[in-house]
Write a protein that holds these residues in place. Sequence first.
Motif, short mmCIF file in Angstrom:
data_model
loop_
_atom_site.label_atom_id
_atom_site.label_comp_id
_atom_site.label_asym_id
_atom_site.label_seq_id
_atom_site.Cartn_x
_atom_site.Cartn_y
_atom_site.Cartn_z
N LEU A 36 0.83 -1.20 0.00
CA LEU A 36 0.00 0.00 0.00
C LEU A 36 0.87 1.25 0.00
O LEU A 36 0.59 2.23 -0.70
CB LEU A 36 -0.93 0.00 1.22
CG LEU A 36 -2.00 -1.10 1.24
CD1 LEU A 36 -2.75 -1.09 2.55
CD2 LEU A 36 -2.98 -0.91 0.08
N ALA A 37 1.95 1.22 0.78
CA ALA A 37 2.86 2.36 0.81
C ALA A 37 3.58 2.54 -0.52
O ALA A 37 3.82 3.67 -0.96
CB ALA A 37 3.88 2.19 1.94
N ALA A 38 3.92 1.42 -1.18
CA ALA A 38 4.58 1.52 -2.48
C ALA A 38 3.67 2.17 -3.51
O ALA A 38 4.13 2.98 -4.33
CB ALA A 38 5.02 0.14 -2.96
N ALA A 39 2.38 1.83 -3.47
CA ALA A 39 1.43 2.47 -4.40
C ALA A 39 1.38 3.97 -4.15
O ALA A 39 1.43 4.78 -5.08
CB ALA A 39 0.05 1.85 -4.24
N GLY A 40 1.30 4.34 -2.87
CA GLY A 40 1.32 5.77 -2.55
C GLY A 40 2.65 6.40 -2.90
O GLY A 40 2.70 7.55 -3.36
N GLY A 41 3.75 5.65 -2.70
CA GLY A 41 5.07 6.19 -3.03
C GLY A 41 5.24 6.46 -4.51
O GLY A 41 5.87 7.44 -4.91
N LEU A 79 2.85 7.32 -6.54
CA LEU A 79 2.11 8.56 -6.80
C LEU A 79 2.94 9.77 -6.39
O LEU A 79 3.01 10.78 -7.10
CB LEU A 79 0.78 8.55 -6.05
CG LEU A 79 -0.26 7.53 -6.53
CD1 LEU A 79 -1.50 7.57 -5.65
CD2 LEU A 79 -0.65 7.79 -7.99
N VAL A 80 3.59 9.69 -5.21
CA VAL A 80 4.45 10.79 -4.75
C VAL A 80 5.60 11.00 -5.73
O VAL A 80 5.94 12.13 -6.09
CB VAL A 80 4.98 10.49 -3.33
CG1 VAL A 80 6.04 11.51 -2.93
CG2 VAL A 80 3.83 10.50 -2.32
N ALA A 81 6.23 9.90 -6.15
CA ALA A 81 7.37 10.00 -7.07
C ALA A 81 6.95 10.60 -8.40
O ALA A 81 7.66 11.43 -8.98
CB ALA A 81 7.99 8.62 -7.30
N ASN A 82 5.79 10.21 -8.92
CA ASN A 82 5.30 10.78 -10.18
C ASN A 82 5.04 12.28 -10.04
O ASN A 82 5.33 13.05 -10.95
CB ASN A 82 4.03 10.05 -10.60
CG ASN A 82 3.57 10.47 -11.98
OD1 ASN A 82 4.28 10.31 -12.96
ND2 ASN A 82 2.36 11.03 -12.06
N TRP A 83 4.52 12.67 -8.87
CA TRP A 83 4.28 14.09 -8.63
C TRP A 83 5.59 14.87 -8.52
O TRP A 83 5.67 16.04 -8.89
CB TRP A 83 3.46 14.24 -7.35
CG TRP A 83 3.20 15.66 -6.97
CD1 TRP A 83 2.33 16.52 -7.56
CD2 TRP A 83 3.82 16.40 -5.92
NE1 TRP A 83 2.37 17.76 -6.94
CE2 TRP A 83 3.28 17.71 -5.93
CE3 TRP A 83 4.79 16.08 -4.96
CZ2 TRP A 83 3.67 18.69 -5.02
CZ3 TRP A 83 5.18 17.06 -4.06
CH2 TRP A 83 4.63 18.34 -4.09
N CYS A 84 6.66 14.20 -8.07
CA CYS A 84 7.95 14.86 -7.86
C CYS A 84 8.88 14.77 -9.07
O CYS A 84 10.02 15.24 -9.00
CB CYS A 84 8.67 14.25 -6.65
SG CYS A 84 7.86 14.55 -5.07
N ARG A 85 8.43 14.16 -10.16
CA ARG A 85 9.31 13.94 -11.31
C ARG A 85 9.96 15.22 -11.82
O ARG A 85 11.13 15.24 -12.19
CB ARG A 85 8.53 13.29 -12.45
CG ARG A 85 8.24 11.81 -12.25
CD ARG A 85 7.42 11.27 -13.42
NE ARG A 85 8.13 11.43 -14.68
CZ ARG A 85 7.55 11.63 -15.85
NH1 ARG A 85 6.23 11.69 -15.92
NH2 ARG A 85 8.25 11.75 -16.95
#
Length: 886
Positions: free
Chosen positions: A419-424, A426-432
């Motif tokens: 679950l954290a990886a899925a959220g991670g 999303l965070v990584a895509n937002w920080c690209r």
Amino acid sequence: MTRLRVFLSRLAGLVRKGSLESDIDDELDFHLQMEIAENLRKGMPPAEARSQAHRHLGGVAQLKETYRETHALPIFEVLGQDIRFGFRMLRRSPGFSLLAILCLTLGIGATTAVFSWIEGILLRPFPLVAHQERMMAVTGTDRATPGHDDVSFPDFLDFQKNCTLFDAFIVDRITGTTLAIGDRADRTTMSVVSANYFGALGVRPILGRGFEPAEDFGRNAHPVTVVSYQMWQERFHGDPAIIGKTQMLNGMPHTIIGVTPQGFYGTFVGWAMQLWVPASMQETFDPGGYKLEDRGARWIEGFVRLKPGVTPDQAQAEISAVAKRLETAYPATNRGRGIKLYPLWQTPFNNAGTLLPTLSIALAVVVFVLLIACANVSNLLLVRAFGRRHEMTVRLAVGAGRGRLLKQLLTEGFILAMLAAAGGLLVANWCRNLLVLLLPARGGVSMFLPGDLDWRVLVLSAAVCLISTLLFGLVPALQTSKIDLASALKAESGGVVGGKRRALVRSSLVVVQVALSFVLLAGAGLLLQSLRAVQNTSPGFTPGVLTSSVDLVAAGYDRQRIKNFDDALVDRLQSVSGVQSAAMSRMTPFSYRSYSTAPIAVDGYEAPPDEQPTVDYNEVGPAYFATLGIPLVAGRDFTVADNETGPLVAIVNEAMAAQFWRGRDPVGSRVQVKGRWLQVVGVAKMSKYRNLREMPRPFFYVPMRQSSMGTNIQIRTLLSPETMAKVLVREIHAIDTSLAPGELITMQEQVDRTTATQRIAVSMLGVFGGLALLLAAIGLYGVMSYTVSQSTRELGLRMALGASVPNLLRLVMSQGLALTSIGVVFGAVAALAMAKLIANLLYQVSPRDPLAFGLALLVMMIAGSAACFLPAWRATQTDPVRALRD
């Protein structure tokens, strides 16, 4: 084949589970009815016949389990049970689940974001380009000067002709141009490239064609251009008939011959290229005259692609041997010159090499943050495990194996990690694209530094997820599986592990968090100190001077018109009230574009036999030194008399005077540049030219009127930048209404842009250090809260015996601060050992700077005190009567 059939049969049983259960029930019912019928035939009453049949058949549940094991895959059955049970446990504790997932999401998200930056900026920075793993950057070297240099076009052709271990040699010189369509004009990025550019990269234009071999040669003979997909869409609205149309570039019409595919941005890390022109157009876009036939004119920033199976060492050896032969064949231009190949992630002439140290630090930092997050979740799981001691005791008592418990707990941890990886992600895509926000635009053109979430990054993220599961899930699971069953059945309070051992594990995890947080805070402090030292370094000129540019070449001006415009603009500006002086130059210090460079010879100086002195220089107008505030320590400034008809002159800096004249006064001496002898008329004070951290280097200046004309202007004024911008537009329009100035900034802003990498490193360490500090404080707070909740009877007894509120506060907080202090000690040792990782980013700051370490200590102790205070205060509110009764 038998094993395969058995496996497929079991797999089918797993898929058709409902049908399998129905078959089991039907089969058992058939045998049961047969037994009953047999007993009835023997004369038994119906009730007894059924009872005897059940006894003869045995345990139905056991039979069903045996049947399932032989007709399905038990391992998947058990896994499914563990997963379903794990989700039920997460739903039962939503607060714990959300906090654990949030901590892990931040850790995994930050790690994945940095992976995407490394992938998209360093390892595979050029989308759509084939075989990037075999590409290398190529630069020149000079034995007399450390660092790298460019390569001349004739040398590049000789390398291409004589080297056999390479598939391709590729010319790529980034520059800028003014793009005009009708009455609209914008500054945009472009590249001067070799004719084989698109073919060698494996990029096929979606419209038209690339460049042909003949377009590499001829002085400005092939005014053609290939445009990017982005420009085709934005500026030409996707016109399908774009091929054959003309576009004004730097005042010259260029025929559009091709459109690149969507997603291709060129081969320069940092900016997306919008246009490409062939090497034959070099003179139009690269200042300094025609260079394609000049072996001493070094301007190429290029790449090579190795043949399959060729190692970088083999390629370096071959190209160095060719460079050695060129040195012998052309001593006048190539003496002391060599060649150096770099992997793409170390490319020195774009932002890959610039960002390499920063991204290396970022990778180490996010690993620390991930470890802190895992330690935090481990502590949370340990606390929750104590609350589940009764459940674990009952499961062991009814026959569950300890391995079964361990697998169940690890499965629950894996669910959290997934679950954290899925959220991670999303965070990584937002920080690209986050890095772009930390780097300023130059000349109105924004930088382009996207991360790349390709399959490699996803695989690494999956590995991080699995490692995280082991890191935070294994310790609590092992501790929980060590339940002392006999003690647990005797007393509810002793159900899990010995209290001291459990407390030791939790405390150790907190110490790890504090230590890692201290390392990050100390690193941020060191970089902040370094950034302050850089910003306080004098550039050798007045930072408040304003600078701008006017693109006269793009407006179609020839050399004489440029000279007339420069004279007129300087005269008009100097007549403005509030303007103290103004001067023109070809280059502005601290800009991205390269200075002119040339081999030199000095009267009375004998260079070593294997070296050819090469020095950078700038073309400047009268009053340049007075305008920028660079003092002359000897001789005179340039004047209007230093023009085409006057004697050729130069001004050298102090480093050049010291190196080539060795204590003698250079004024009146001669220096040979490009076959022409120039008389030295002055010596300028040392200043910085490219960045604040550079070491003193030889440099000289020549009058702009005796060399190429410049389009950069420097203005020393008492007016504000906003007012001066309006004045500059007014004075330029008074000369030519079709012209407009470029970006007007102070020299301080120009200088600040060169410290972008240090600011990025400070920002990253600051953000991640703050995140680590927050996670460590949460972990410390959780441990102290749990300790207080488990010490209710002790605290009540102390209060009943007369302990005061300050005594209890001091008791509880001392325990938390003791953990913090131990963590700080370990963190300080680790920080001292790891300071070398950021040593190359430090400037005039020791890696063991006491101020940085002292500030990190202060912040950690404040955070530790804040995390301990609330549990300590709650301890003082304990009701002694209730605590002793319970």
